[in-house]
Design an enzyme around this catalytic site. Structure first.
Site, short mmCIF file in Angstrom:
data_model
loop_
_atom_site.label_atom_id
_atom_site.label_comp_id
_atom_site.label_asym_id
_atom_site.label_seq_id
_atom_site.Cartn_x
_atom_site.Cartn_y
_atom_site.Cartn_z
N GLY A 20 -1.32 -0.39 1.94
CA GLY A 20 -0.46 -0.37 0.76
C GLY A 20 1.01 -0.35 1.14
O GLY A 20 1.84 -1.02 0.53
N ARG A 24 3.72 0.84 7.06
CA ARG A 24 2.47 0.99 7.81
C ARG A 24 2.06 -0.36 8.42
O ARG A 24 1.50 -0.41 9.51
CB ARG A 24 1.35 1.48 6.89
CG ARG A 24 1.57 2.89 6.44
CD ARG A 24 0.94 3.80 7.45
NE ARG A 24 1.56 5.09 7.39
CZ ARG A 24 0.94 6.24 7.59
NH1 ARG A 24 -0.33 6.24 7.84
NH2 ARG A 24 1.59 7.36 7.56
N ARG A 43 10.93 -9.03 -1.02
CA ARG A 43 10.86 -7.74 -1.72
C ARG A 43 10.55 -6.57 -0.78
O ARG A 43 10.02 -5.54 -1.22
CB ARG A 43 9.80 -7.77 -2.83
CG ARG A 43 10.20 -8.65 -3.98
CD ARG A 43 9.14 -8.72 -5.04
NE ARG A 43 9.52 -9.68 -6.05
CZ ARG A 43 9.77 -9.38 -7.33
NH1 ARG A 43 9.63 -8.16 -7.75
NH2 ARG A 43 10.13 -10.32 -8.16
N ARG A 87 -8.66 -4.01 3.32
CA ARG A 87 -7.69 -2.98 2.92
C ARG A 87 -7.84 -1.78 3.85
O ARG A 87 -8.96 -1.35 4.14
CB ARG A 87 -7.96 -2.57 1.47
CG ARG A 87 -7.31 -1.28 1.08
CD ARG A 87 -7.18 -1.07 -0.40
NE ARG A 87 -7.02 0.32 -0.74
CZ ARG A 87 -5.93 1.06 -0.46
NH1 ARG A 87 -4.90 0.52 0.17
NH2 ARG A 87 -5.87 2.33 -0.81
N SER A 90 -5.46 5.05 2.08
CA SER A 90 -5.90 6.42 1.88
C SER A 90 -6.61 6.55 0.53
O SER A 90 -6.50 5.67 -0.32
CB SER A 90 -4.71 7.37 1.94
OG SER A 90 -3.80 7.03 0.93
N MET A 180 -6.55 3.00 -5.36
CA MET A 180 -5.99 2.22 -6.47
C MET A 180 -6.00 0.70 -6.26
O MET A 180 -5.29 -0.01 -6.97
CB MET A 180 -4.55 2.71 -6.73
CG MET A 180 -4.48 4.17 -7.14
SD MET A 180 -2.82 4.75 -7.50
CE MET A 180 -2.45 3.81 -8.97
N ASP A 204 -6.37 13.39 0.69
CA ASP A 204 -6.27 14.58 -0.16
C ASP A 204 -7.61 14.72 -0.87
O ASP A 204 -8.44 13.82 -0.81
CB ASP A 204 -5.12 14.44 -1.18
CG ASP A 204 -5.20 13.17 -1.99
OD1 ASP A 204 -4.65 12.15 -1.55
OD2 ASP A 204 -5.84 13.18 -3.05
N ARG A 217 -1.46 12.06 9.84
CA ARG A 217 -1.57 10.82 9.08
C ARG A 217 -1.54 9.59 9.97
O ARG A 217 -2.30 8.65 9.78
CB ARG A 217 -0.46 10.72 8.02
CG ARG A 217 -0.75 11.63 6.87
CD ARG A 217 0.33 11.64 5.81
NE ARG A 217 0.04 12.70 4.88
CZ ARG A 217 -0.50 12.54 3.67
NH1 ARG A 217 -0.76 11.34 3.23
NH2 ARG A 217 -0.77 13.56 2.90
N1 HPA Z 1 -5.69 9.15 -6.46
C1 HPA Z 1 -5.44 7.85 -6.41
N2 HPA Z 1 -5.14 7.22 -5.29
C2 HPA Z 1 -5.09 7.94 -4.15
C3 HPA Z 1 -5.33 9.30 -4.14
C4 HPA Z 1 -5.65 9.94 -5.36
O1 HPA Z 1 -5.90 11.15 -5.41
N3 HPA Z 1 -5.19 9.74 -2.87
C5 HPA Z 1 -4.86 8.68 -2.12
N4 HPA Z 1 -4.81 7.57 -2.90
#
Ligand code: HPA
Length: 234
Positions: A20, A24, A43, A87, A90, A180, A204, A217
Site C-alpha cells: 500500500g 515500502r 502522484r 499484495r 498489513s 482494505m 494490530d 514492522r
Molecule cells: N482495519 C483495516 N485495515 C487494516 C487494519 C485494520 O484494523 N490493520 C491493518 N490494515
C-alpha cells in the site's frame, strides 16, 4: 504510460508486488531487487523494476483502499499486461488464534463494497486467490518458520469502522483478518485471467488490541516480500 503510471512500455515486469505504502515499495526494491530503478513517481506512488534471482519484478505502491488499488491494478493489467499481482500489506487480526506478526494468506476476501460492486448486483461474488500462488506462498512461509494462517479475510472500505456488529459476525464466521484492498485485486485478476494473492502480516488486533511494535514492522514486511517473491517464482 497511463493516466496514473508514468512507466514506459516494457518498464513494468509481468510480476508486480503491491504494498500500500509507496515508501515500502522503495525499501523493498532497494533491499531485495538487483538493479532496481524507479519507473513511476506520478502522484508520489513510487514503482521500481529490477530483478530477483534473475526474474524481472516490479514493486509498485497501490495506495490505501480498494478505489486506489483498483486504479493501479487496472492499468497494470490492461496497459502493461501484468500477469501476476501480489499484495503485500498489513491487516488487523480478528481471531484469538491469530497473533501479531503472524502471516495470513488470504484464500478469499469478503467485502461489502468494492469498485466492482455495481456489476454484481444481487450476486454475492466470492473473490478468491490464485491457488498456485497460495500453495507456493504457504510452502515458502512455512519454510521460513513464520506462523501462517490460510483462510478468509475481509476487505473493508473504512479503517475507522462504525460497524462493530459486522465485525462480530465476521469473527463468528472465521474471518482471520481485516484489510482494505484484496477483494478488488482478486476480482480484477479473475476478470482479466491473471494470478493474484494477498500476503498479509498482522499489525494490530481487533480483539486483543495489541499492535506490532514499530521496530518489528520492517522485519515483518521483509518476510512478506520474500514469501511473495518465492511464491511468484516457486
Ligand atoms: N482495519 C483495516 N485495515 C487494516 C487494519 C485494520 O484494523 N490493520 C491493518 N490494515
Amino acid at each position: 504510460m497511463t493516466i496514473h503510471i508514468g512507466a514506459k512500455d516494457g518498464d513494468i515486469a509481468p510480476t508486480v508486488l503491491m504494498p500500500g505504502d509507496p515508501y515500502r515499495a522503495k525499501w523493498a526494491a532497494e533491499t531485495f531487487l538487483d538493479d532496481a530503478r524507479l519507473v513511476n513517481e506520478v502522484r508520489g506512488m513510487l514503482g521500481f523494476t529490477g530483478t530477483w534471482q534473475g526474474h524481472p519484478v516490479t514493486i509498485q505502491g497501490s495506495g490505501m483502499g480498494m478505489p486506489s488499488l483498483s486504479i493501479y491494478a487496472n492499468e497494470l493489467i490492461k496497459d502493461y499486461d501484468v500477469q501476476t499481482l501480489i499484495r503485500i500489506g498489513s491487516c488487523g487480526g480478528m481471531q484469538d488464534h491469530v497473533g501479531i506478526r503472524d502471516v495470513i494468506l488470504a484464500m478469499t476476501a469478503s467485502t461489502v463494497s468494492t469498485p466492482s460492486r455495481g456489476i454484481f448486483k444481487e450476486l454475492q461474488y466470492a473473490p478468491c486467490a490464485d491457488y498456485g500462488l497460495l500453495a507456493a506462498a504457504h510452502t515458502a512461509a512455512r519454510a521460513k518458520g513464520t506462523t501462517t494462517h490460510v483462510g478468509g479475510i475481509y476487505s473493508s472500505d473504512v479503517f475507522y469502522d462504525e460497524r462493530p456488529d459486522l465485525n462480530e459476525q465476521m469473527v463468528r464466521h472465521g474471518i482471520l483478518g481485516v484489510e482494505m484492498e484484496a477483494a478488488e485485486l482478486y476480482t480484477l485478476a479473475a476478470r482479466y485471467g491473471r494470478r493474484a494473492l494477498a500476503v498479509l502480516t498482522v499489525s494490530d488486533h481487533l480483539i486483543t488490541h495489541e499492535a506490532l511494535p514499530a521496530e518489528d514492522r520492517e522485519r515483518s514486511f521483509g518476510d512478506m516480500v520474500e514469501i511473495a517473491l518465492q511464491a511468484a517464482f516457486g
